[in-house]
Design a protein around this motif. Structure first.
Motif, PDB file in Angstrom:
ATOM      1  N   LYS A 226      74.167  -4.549  50.226  1.00 43.58           N
ATOM      2  CA  LYS A 226      74.500  -5.308  49.019  1.00 43.58           C
ATOM      3  C   LYS A 226      76.020  -5.369  48.962  1.00 43.58           C
ATOM      4  O   LYS A 226      76.700  -4.342  48.988  1.00 43.58           O
ATOM      5  CB  LYS A 226      73.957  -4.611  47.780  1.00 43.58           C
ATOM      6  N   VAL A 227      76.551  -6.581  48.928  1.00 41.60           N
ATOM      7  CA  VAL A 227      77.996  -6.765  48.938  1.00 41.60           C
ATOM      8  C   VAL A 227      78.422  -7.624  47.758  1.00 41.60           C
ATOM      9  O   VAL A 227      77.609  -8.329  47.159  1.00 41.60           O
ATOM     10  CB  VAL A 227      78.467  -7.418  50.260  1.00 41.60           C
ATOM     11  N   ALA A 228      79.685  -7.574  47.448  1.00 44.52           N
ATOM     12  CA  ALA A 228      80.236  -8.392  46.367  1.00 44.52           C
ATOM     13  C   ALA A 228      80.228  -9.862  46.787  1.00 44.52           C
ATOM     14  O   ALA A 228      80.437 -10.169  47.958  1.00 44.52           O
ATOM     15  CB  ALA A 228      81.652  -7.948  46.052  1.00 44.52           C
ATOM     16  N   PRO A 229      79.985 -10.778  45.851  1.00 47.81           N
ATOM     17  CA  PRO A 229      79.982 -12.203  46.191  1.00 47.81           C
ATOM     18  C   PRO A 229      81.407 -12.749  46.285  1.00 47.81           C
ATOM     19  O   PRO A 229      81.802 -13.642  45.539  1.00 47.81           O
ATOM     20  CB  PRO A 229      79.207 -12.827  45.042  1.00 47.81           C
ATOM     21  N   SER A 230      82.183 -12.179  47.188  1.00 48.34           N
ATOM     22  CA  SER A 230      83.580 -12.552  47.308  1.00 48.34           C
ATOM     23  C   SER A 230      83.991 -12.536  48.767  1.00 48.34           C
ATOM     24  O   SER A 230      83.535 -11.697  49.536  1.00 48.34           O
ATOM     25  CB  SER A 230      84.449 -11.554  46.534  1.00 48.34           C
ATOM     26  N   ARG A 231      84.847 -13.452  49.144  1.00 51.69           N
ATOM     27  CA  ARG A 231      85.364 -13.453  50.502  1.00 51.69           C
ATOM     28  C   ARG A 231      86.553 -12.505  50.627  1.00 51.69           C
ATOM     29  O   ARG A 231      86.978 -12.183  51.726  1.00 51.69           O
ATOM     30  CB  ARG A 231      85.782 -14.868  50.893  1.00 51.69           C
ATOM     31  N   LEU A 232      87.084 -12.051  49.500  1.00 49.55           N
ATOM     32  CA  LEU A 232      88.244 -11.166  49.507  1.00 49.55           C
ATOM     33  C   LEU A 232      87.852  -9.700  49.484  1.00 49.55           C
ATOM     34  O   LEU A 232      88.518  -8.865  50.079  1.00 49.55           O
ATOM     35  CB  LEU A 232      89.147 -11.482  48.314  1.00 49.55           C
ATOM     36  N   ASP A 233      86.774  -9.361  48.772  1.00 54.26           N
ATOM     37  CA  ASP A 233      86.314  -7.980  48.663  1.00 54.26           C
ATOM     38  C   ASP A 233      85.277  -7.730  49.751  1.00 54.26           C
ATOM     39  O   ASP A 233      84.147  -8.192  49.661  1.00 54.26           O
ATOM     40  CB  ASP A 233      85.722  -7.727  47.282  1.00 54.26           C
ATOM     41  N   LEU A 234      85.653  -7.011  50.803  1.00 50.22           N
ATOM     42  CA  LEU A 234      84.764  -6.774  51.940  1.00 50.22           C
ATOM     43  C   LEU A 234      83.970  -5.480  51.820  1.00 50.22           C
ATOM     44  O   LEU A 234      83.218  -5.131  52.720  1.00 50.22           O
ATOM     45  CB  LEU A 234      85.579  -6.763  53.239  1.00 50.22           C
ATOM     46  N   ARG A 235      84.137  -4.759  50.707  1.00 47.06           N
ATOM     47  CA  ARG A 235      83.414  -3.493  50.549  1.00 47.06           C
ATOM     48  C   ARG A 235      81.926  -3.734  50.357  1.00 47.06           C
ATOM     49  O   ARG A 235      81.509  -4.775  49.856  1.00 47.06           O
ATOM     50  CB  ARG A 235      83.969  -2.719  49.361  1.00 47.06           C
ATOM     51  N   GLU A 236      81.142  -2.748  50.753  1.00 46.62           N
ATOM     52  CA  GLU A 236      79.689  -2.797  50.605  1.00 46.62           C
ATOM     53  C   GLU A 236      79.292  -1.812  49.518  1.00 46.62           C
ATOM     54  O   GLU A 236      79.707  -0.661  49.549  1.00 46.62           O
ATOM     55  CB  GLU A 236      79.024  -2.423  51.926  1.00 46.62           C
ATOM     56  N   ASP A 237      78.492  -2.277  48.549  1.00 49.39           N
ATOM     57  CA  ASP A 237      78.065  -1.386  47.465  1.00 49.39           C
ATOM     58  C   ASP A 237      77.069  -0.352  47.971  1.00 49.39           C
ATOM     59  O   ASP A 237      77.199   0.821  47.696  1.00 49.39           O
ATOM     60  CB  ASP A 237      77.437  -2.193  46.322  1.00 49.39           C
ATOM     61  N   ILE A 238      76.078  -0.817  48.704  1.00 48.75           N
ATOM     62  CA  ILE A 238      75.051   0.081  49.218  1.00 48.75           C
ATOM     63  C   ILE A 238      74.419  -0.553  50.452  1.00 48.75           C
ATOM     64  O   ILE A 238      74.255  -1.761  50.522  1.00 48.75           O
ATOM     65  CB  ILE A 238      73.977   0.392  48.149  1.00 48.75           C
ATOM     66  N   CYS A 239      74.098   0.274  51.429  1.00 47.32           N
ATOM     67  CA  CYS A 239      73.428  -0.193  52.639  1.00 47.32           C
ATOM     68  C   CYS A 239      72.194   0.672  52.867  1.00 47.32           C
ATOM     69  O   CYS A 239      72.248   1.898  52.759  1.00 47.32           O
ATOM     70  CB  CYS A 239      74.337  -0.084  53.852  1.00 47.32           C
ATOM     71  N   LEU A 240      71.096   0.024  53.194  1.00 48.52           N
ATOM     72  CA  LEU A 240      69.841   0.711  53.445  1.00 48.52           C
ATOM     73  C   LEU A 240      69.342   0.358  54.844  1.00 48.52           C
ATOM     74  O   LEU A 240      69.635  -0.719  55.360  1.00 48.52           O
ATOM     75  CB  LEU A 240      68.790   0.311  52.411  1.00 48.52           C
ATOM     76  N   CYS A 241      68.579   1.245  55.415  1.00 47.38           N
ATOM     77  CA  CYS A 241      67.979   1.012  56.727  1.00 47.38           C
ATOM     78  C   CYS A 241      66.471   0.906  56.548  1.00 47.38           C
ATOM     79  O   CYS A 241      65.827   1.869  56.111  1.00 47.38           O
ATOM     80  CB  CYS A 241      68.296   2.158  57.678  1.00 47.38           C
ATOM     81  N   SER A 242      65.919  -0.263  56.865  1.00 43.25           N
ATOM     82  CA  SER A 242      64.460  -0.394  56.801  1.00 43.25           C
ATOM     83  C   SER A 242      63.827   0.203  58.059  1.00 43.25           C
ATOM     84  O   SER A 242      62.678   0.603  58.048  1.00 43.25           O
ATOM     85  CB  SER A 242      64.058  -1.860  56.636  1.00 43.25           C
ATOM     86  N   VAL A 243      64.589   0.245  59.139  1.00 39.08           N
ATOM     87  CA  VAL A 243      64.142   0.843  60.399  1.00 39.08           C
ATOM     88  C   VAL A 243      65.254   1.748  60.902  1.00 39.08           C
ATOM     89  O   VAL A 243      66.418   1.379  60.877  1.00 39.08           O
ATOM     90  CB  VAL A 243      63.864  -0.250  61.464  1.00 39.08           C
ATOM     91  N   GLY A 244      64.915   2.927  61.334  1.00 36.70           N
ATOM     92  CA  GLY A 244      65.892   3.811  61.950  1.00 36.70           C
ATOM     93  C   GLY A 244      66.600   4.740  60.985  1.00 36.70           C
ATOM     94  O   GLY A 244      66.338   4.757  59.794  1.00 36.70           O
ATOM     95  N   MET A 245      67.538   5.498  61.564  1.00 37.83           N
ATOM     96  CA  MET A 245      68.290   6.500  60.819  1.00 37.83           C
ATOM     97  C   MET A 245      69.593   5.897  60.309  1.00 37.83           C
ATOM     98  O   MET A 245      70.257   5.145  61.008  1.00 37.83           O
ATOM     99  CB  MET A 245      68.597   7.682  61.747  1.00 37.83           C
ATOM    100  N   ARG A 246      69.979   6.261  59.107  1.00 40.52           N
ATOM    101  CA  ARG A 246      71.207   5.784  58.464  1.00 40.52           C
ATOM    102  C   ARG A 246      72.368   6.656  58.934  1.00 40.52           C
ATOM    103  O   ARG A 246      72.374   7.869  58.734  1.00 40.52           O
ATOM    104  CB  ARG A 246      71.019   5.886  56.956  1.00 40.52           C
ATOM    105  N   VAL A 247      73.385   6.032  59.562  1.00 44.40           N
ATOM    106  CA  VAL A 247      74.515   6.761  60.140  1.00 44.40           C
ATOM    107  C   VAL A 247      75.813   6.166  59.609  1.00 44.40           C
ATOM    108  O   VAL A 247      76.014   4.953  59.658  1.00 44.40           O
ATOM    109  CB  VAL A 247      74.485   6.669  61.684  1.00 44.40           C
ATOM    110  N   GLU A 248      76.698   7.012  59.112  1.00 48.37           N
ATOM    111  CA  GLU A 248      78.011   6.551  58.655  1.00 48.37           C
ATOM    112  C   GLU A 248      78.902   6.340  59.878  1.00 48.37           C
ATOM    113  O   GLU A 248      78.993   7.200  60.754  1.00 48.37           O
ATOM    114  CB  GLU A 248      78.631   7.586  57.719  1.00 48.37           C
ATOM    115  N   THR A 249      79.537   5.168  59.940  1.00 46.32           N
ATOM    116  CA  THR A 249      80.283   4.756  61.124  1.00 46.32           C
ATOM    117  C   THR A 249      81.644   4.195  60.729  1.00 46.32           C
ATOM    118  O   THR A 249      81.738   3.478  59.744  1.00 46.32           O
ATOM    119  CB  THR A 249      79.490   3.663  61.874  1.00 46.32           C
TER     120      THR A 249
END
Length: 115
Positions: free
Chosen positions: A46-69
C-alpha cells in the motif's frame, strides 16, 4: 460482550506489528517476499497516491516469507538473479532481513520502486 472487544484489540495490535517503519523519502529499505527456494515473489504494498512520496505504508506477502531488504542507492544495481544467488539469498534471509548481507561483494538490494 468482552470477547468482541478483546478480539478487536488483538486484531489492531497484529496490524501494527505488520506496519513498516516511517523513514526518509526516498526509502532506504523495503519488503521482499521469498519462497522456500529463495526466488523472489511479488509483494503487495500500500503506497501513497503520489509520484513524489515513494514510501510504502505496508507490504504483505501472499506467498513466501516477508524479508526486510535495503533499497539500492542511486547508481547501484542489484545482483543479477541466478540459482546460486537465490540459494545464498535464502540462507542470508533466515533472520528476516537482508540488510548488511553481501553477494560477491555487492549488497543484496532491490531497485527503487518507480511510480
Amino acid at each position: 460482550m468482552k470477547l468482541p472487544i478483546l478480539a478487536a484489540v488483538l486484531a489492531l495490535a497484529g496490524g501494527a506489528a505488520l506496519a513498516q517503519p516511517v523513514e526518509s523519502n526516498p526509502p532506504t529499505r523495503t519488503i521482499l517476499c521469498l519462497d522456500v527456494s529463495g526466488r523472489s515473489e511479488p509483494a503487495i504494498c500500500k503506497v501513497a497516491p503520489s509520484r513524489l512520496d515513494l514510501r510504502e505504508d505496508i507490504c504483505l506477502c501472499s506467498v513466501g516469507m516477508r524479508v526486510e531488504t535495503p533499497v539500492c542507492a542511486r547508481g547501484e544495481k542489484p545482483p543479477a538473479e541466478s540459482a546460486q544467488f537465490e540459494r545464498v539469498r535464502r540462507l542470508a534471509s533466515r533472520d528476516g532481513s537482508l540488510i548488511g548481507d553481501l553477494y560477491e561483494g555487492r549488497r543484496m538490494c532491490l531497485a527503487p520502486r518507480r511510480p
